[in-house]
Write a protein that holds these residues in place. Sequence first.
Motif, PDB file in Angstrom:
ATOM      1  N   GLY A  35       5.903  -5.940  -8.980  1.00 23.15           N
ATOM      2  CA  GLY A  35       4.991  -4.905  -9.235  1.00 23.15           C
ATOM      3  C   GLY A  35       3.510  -5.284  -9.139  1.00 23.15           C
ATOM      4  O   GLY A  35       3.292  -6.148  -9.109  1.00 23.15           O
ATOM      5  N   CYS A  36       2.794  -4.000  -8.951  1.00 26.15           N
ATOM      6  CA  CYS A  36       1.281  -4.563  -8.794  1.00 26.15           C
ATOM      7  C   CYS A  36       0.494  -3.230  -9.457  1.00 26.15           C
ATOM      8  O   CYS A  36       0.760  -2.420  -9.150  1.00 26.15           O
ATOM      9  CB  CYS A  36       0.905  -4.639  -7.573  1.00 26.15           C
ATOM     10  N   THR A  37      -0.142  -3.515 -10.574  1.00 24.74           N
ATOM     11  CA  THR A  37      -0.904  -2.568 -11.182  1.00 24.74           C
ATOM     12  C   THR A  37      -2.091  -2.034 -10.498  1.00 24.74           C
ATOM     13  O   THR A  37      -2.973  -1.442 -10.959  1.00 24.74           O
ATOM     14  CB  THR A  37      -1.139  -2.834 -12.612  1.00 24.74           C
ATOM     15  N   HIS A  38      -2.385  -2.610  -9.473  1.00 25.21           N
ATOM     16  CA  HIS A  38      -3.532  -2.412  -8.460  1.00 25.21           C
ATOM     17  C   HIS A  38      -3.338  -0.919  -8.069  1.00 25.21           C
ATOM     18  O   HIS A  38      -4.416  -0.025  -7.764  1.00 25.21           O
ATOM     19  CB  HIS A  38      -3.833  -3.243  -7.334  1.00 25.21           C
ATOM     20  N   ALA A  39      -1.986  -0.615  -8.065  1.00 25.34           N
ATOM     21  CA  ALA A  39      -1.660   0.869  -7.667  1.00 25.34           C
ATOM     22  C   ALA A  39      -2.187   1.561  -6.391  1.00 25.34           C
ATOM     23  O   ALA A  39      -2.273   2.564  -6.193  1.00 25.34           O
ATOM     24  CB  ALA A  39      -2.055   1.962  -8.824  1.00 25.34           C
ATOM     25  N   CYS A  40      -2.066   0.735  -5.282  1.00 25.82           N
ATOM     26  CA  CYS A  40      -2.812   1.216  -3.908  1.00 25.82           C
ATOM     27  C   CYS A  40      -1.758   2.299  -3.437  1.00 25.82           C
ATOM     28  O   CYS A  40      -0.689   2.381  -3.626  1.00 25.82           O
ATOM     29  CB  CYS A  40      -2.759   0.257  -2.831  1.00 25.82           C
ATOM     30  N   VAL A  41      -2.370   3.532  -2.848  1.00 26.76           N
ATOM     31  CA  VAL A  41      -1.678   4.676  -2.650  1.00 26.76           C
ATOM     32  C   VAL A  41      -0.793   4.016  -1.392  1.00 26.76           C
ATOM     33  O   VAL A  41       0.594   4.718  -1.386  1.00 26.76           O
ATOM     34  CB  VAL A  41      -2.313   5.881  -2.196  1.00 26.76           C
ATOM     35  N   TYR A  42      -1.339   3.477  -0.423  1.00 18.87           N
ATOM     36  CA  TYR A  42      -0.405   3.167   0.670  1.00 18.87           C
ATOM     37  C   TYR A  42       0.503   1.773   0.516  1.00 18.87           C
ATOM     38  O   TYR A  42       0.829   1.424   1.878  1.00 18.87           O
ATOM     39  CB  TYR A  42      -1.532   2.761   1.846  1.00 18.87           C
ATOM     40  N   CYS A  43       0.574   1.235  -0.731  1.00 17.28           N
ATOM     41  CA  CYS A  43       1.275  -0.033  -0.528  1.00 17.28           C
ATOM     42  C   CYS A  43       2.526   0.071  -0.287  1.00 17.28           C
ATOM     43  O   CYS A  43       3.498   0.681  -0.600  1.00 17.28           O
ATOM     44  CB  CYS A  43       1.099  -0.211  -2.153  1.00 17.28           C
ATOM     45  N   TYR A  44       2.846  -0.864   0.756  1.00 17.67           N
ATOM     46  CA  TYR A  44       3.920  -1.435   1.418  1.00 17.67           C
ATOM     47  C   TYR A  44       5.196  -1.840   0.398  1.00 17.67           C
ATOM     48  O   TYR A  44       6.384  -1.550   0.685  1.00 17.67           O
ATOM     49  CB  TYR A  44       4.002  -2.086   2.498  1.00 17.67           C
ATOM     50  N   THR A 121      -6.011 -10.874  -1.367  1.00 24.27           N
ATOM     51  CA  THR A 121      -5.840 -10.273  -2.671  1.00 24.27           C
ATOM     52  C   THR A 121      -7.045  -9.241  -2.505  1.00 24.27           C
ATOM     53  O   THR A 121      -7.833  -8.942  -1.629  1.00 24.27           O
ATOM     54  CB  THR A 121      -6.559 -11.282  -3.712  1.00 24.27           C
ATOM     55  N   LYS A 122      -7.080  -8.143  -3.431  1.00 25.70           N
ATOM     56  CA  LYS A 122      -8.217  -7.360  -3.648  1.00 25.70           C
ATOM     57  C   LYS A 122      -8.910  -7.388  -5.047  1.00 25.70           C
ATOM     58  O   LYS A 122      -9.166  -6.436  -5.489  1.00 25.70           O
ATOM     59  CB  LYS A 122      -7.504  -5.815  -3.423  1.00 25.70           C
ATOM     60  N   SER A 123      -8.718  -8.561  -5.504  1.00 30.69           N
ATOM     61  CA  SER A 123      -9.123  -8.995  -6.953  1.00 30.69           C
ATOM     62  C   SER A 123     -10.182 -10.123  -6.704  1.00 30.69           C
ATOM     63  O   SER A 123     -10.009 -10.927  -6.323  1.00 30.69           O
ATOM     64  CB  SER A 123      -8.293  -9.085  -7.922  1.00 30.69           C
TER      65      SER A 123
HETATM   66  S1  SF4 Z   1      -1.453  -3.042  -1.488  1.00 30.41           S
HETATM   67 FE1  SF4 Z   1      -1.438  -4.965  -2.493  1.00 30.41          FE
HETATM   68  S2  SF4 Z   1      -3.026  -4.861  -3.965  1.00 30.41           S
HETATM   69 FE2  SF4 Z   1      -2.479  -2.775  -3.567  1.00 30.41          FE
HETATM   70  S3  SF4 Z   1      -0.757  -2.269  -5.201  1.00 30.41           S
HETATM   71 FE3  SF4 Z   1       0.427  -3.139  -3.258  1.00 30.41          FE
HETATM   72  S4  SF4 Z   1       0.526  -5.067  -3.538  1.00 30.41           S
HETATM   73 FE4  SF4 Z   1      -0.988  -4.200  -5.173  1.00 30.41          FE
END
Ligand code: SF4
Length: 280
Positions: A35-44, A121-123
Amino acid sequence: MVASRAGAPVVRETPCKSILNRSGIGDYSLNCYTGCTHACVYCYARFMQRFHPHEESWGDFVDVKSNAVEVLARQLRRAQPGSVFVSSACDGWQPEEAKRQLTRECCRLLVAHNFQVNILTKSALVLRDLDILADSPARVGVTVTTPDPHLQRLWEPRCATVEQRWQVLAEAKATDLRTSVMFGPLLPFLSDSLEVLLEMMTRAGDLGVDSIWVDQLNPRPRVWPAVQELLRREFPDLLWPYRKVLFDKSSRQAYIAQLRRRVRAASEKLKLTDRVSGCT
Ligand code: SF4
């Protein structure tokens, strides 16, 4: 288990049996979180919910592999050194990492065992860990899908700002680490124009980024419903064009061919062809 529903993500501890896994992206991948709490809309990585069902939506939960460091130490007794992609199905530096430090300690072990750490990363939290990566062949990379702060907040609501990501590359470079940037997924009709490509590639070139990857939006499982919801809310006129470029075979082929031409034109104009890959 720590759980909160008042807007904060639900956090669970889920010990793992294996943390260093064979991967098609590098020799190995390593994910300290599911899981990833960055929550990107397009996240694969939304596909993970198929194998790890959660009642929460993607972005609203994170499972912490609390024994990741011990498991990695055990695996490293036998594993052949190679490259490790950190991370392939989550952001290893998502907010929970600030206190857990699991990705940090795993990277420390990997470096000590002569594995090559490849970060995406995006952090900006990754800056905390440049100290353990310095003097190693690690590569620090960030993803940028748009230079527009408004679009970034819509599509990647809980990630670092684009400026903070450029700063990550600048500081990694100043630490003599190799750097990379992923321009993707480029958002059709929003961040895929020649002008946007030139703007982003110029910035990457000025920062001396070593590798530039470009990727298009792909209709991966579970991605379209989230993308569709955002388009309905924010860009209703783009719903139909997105459907065409994602699901209509000939429109998709034409779109990707056009995108490739733009990527090639931008990289040739900026003399970056030797650093650009993907979509070319
Ligand atoms: S695209 Fe990457 S940073 Fe964004 S929610 Fe998915 S895993 Fe996280």
